[in-house]
Design an enzyme around this catalytic site. Structure first.
Site, PDB file in Angstrom:
ATOM      1  N   MET A 122       0.829  -1.199   0.000  1.00 28.84           N
ATOM      2  CA  MET A 122       0.000   0.000   0.000  1.00 28.84           C
ATOM      3  C   MET A 122       0.868   1.255   0.000  1.00 28.84           C
ATOM      4  SD  MET A 122      -3.199  -0.976   2.419  1.00 28.84           S
ATOM      5  CE  MET A 122      -3.180  -2.652   3.027  1.00 28.84           C
ATOM      6  N   CYS A 123       1.155   1.791   1.177  1.00 32.03           N
ATOM      7  CA  CYS A 123       1.824   3.085   1.272  1.00 32.03           C
ATOM      8  C   CYS A 123       3.263   3.061   0.773  1.00 32.03           C
ATOM      9  CB  CYS A 123       1.742   3.601   2.697  1.00 32.03           C
ATOM     10  SG  CYS A 123       0.016   3.784   3.234  1.00 32.03           S
ATOM     11  N   VAL A 124       4.007   1.994   1.068  1.00 37.62           N
ATOM     12  CA  VAL A 124       5.378   1.900   0.566  1.00 37.62           C
ATOM     13  C   VAL A 124       5.360   1.852  -0.959  1.00 37.62           C
ATOM     14  CG1 VAL A 124       7.423   0.415   0.450  1.00 37.62           C
ATOM     15  CG2 VAL A 124       6.337   0.869   2.660  1.00 37.62           C
TER      16      VAL A 124
END
Length: 192
Positions: A122-124
């Site tokens: 997701m965020c990475v």
């Protein structure tokens, strides 16, 4: 995967917040993630590199909702010393979206960065994709990002282990990303 890489200008620590690395909502192997991220943070601080602590503002009721104990950064930013440390708060997976991250990196002359943290898929991944699209050189240490895995969906698929999800996230970033096996292989441009 190379054993060492050319130094990078900055470190992005994505969503390593108290509620994600301790307590009942901690990711599996949280202690390992914290140890590798701390190694990167120490190296970045020692070199005087820019350190960006990305802090997710979760929705009300989530473990990382602003103002809750789980929202707090695991690694408090240093206010002084050789390095420059900044907190960027976000509400989307991509740390560039609706934040001042791009301007901050430009202000500091950053052309390359290392990314560590949560969640791999997701965020990475979202932040790494945008960094690549903006022509940053991106280094991703294999042992410095993780996730929770994917729960089973009855009648569709069995659960997927966190290490598999993280590996697929790396693979999906393609050949532009510089994937290194260990955080210890990452060095930072000396700006001290």
């Amino acid at each position: 995967m190379p054993a060492t890489v050319e130094p990078v200008d900055a470190l992005l620590i994505i969503d390593i917040q108290a509620g994600h690395v301790a307590g009942e909502h901690a990711v599996p192997a949280a202690d390992d993630l914290v140890a590798q991220a701390e190694q990167l943070l120490t190296a970045a601080r020692d070199s005087g590199a820019l350190v960006v602590h990305v802090q997710n503002d979760g929705e009300t009721g989530q473990v990382d909702a602003p103002g809750t104990p789980g929202w707090e950064l695991h690694f408090p930013p240093l206010g002084n010393g050789g390095s420059t440390e900044v907190v960027i708060r976000k509400t989307y997976d991509d740390a560039f979206r609706d934040t001042g991250l791009a301007e901050l990196l430009a202000e500091h002359g950053v052309t390359s960065l290392a990314i560590c943290g949560l969640m791999s898929e997701m965020c990475v991944s979202a932040t790494a994709r945008t960094a690549l699209a903006r022509d940053y050189r991106v280094v991703l240490p294999h042992d410095a990002h993780t996730t929770t895995g994917i729960p089973a969906t009855p009648g569709i698929a069995e659960a997927v282990a966190p290490e598999v999800v993280s590996r697929v996230a790396e693979w999906a970033l393609g050949d532009e990303i510089e994937l290194v096996p260990h955080a210890k292989a990452v060095t930072f441009t000396n700006r001290g």
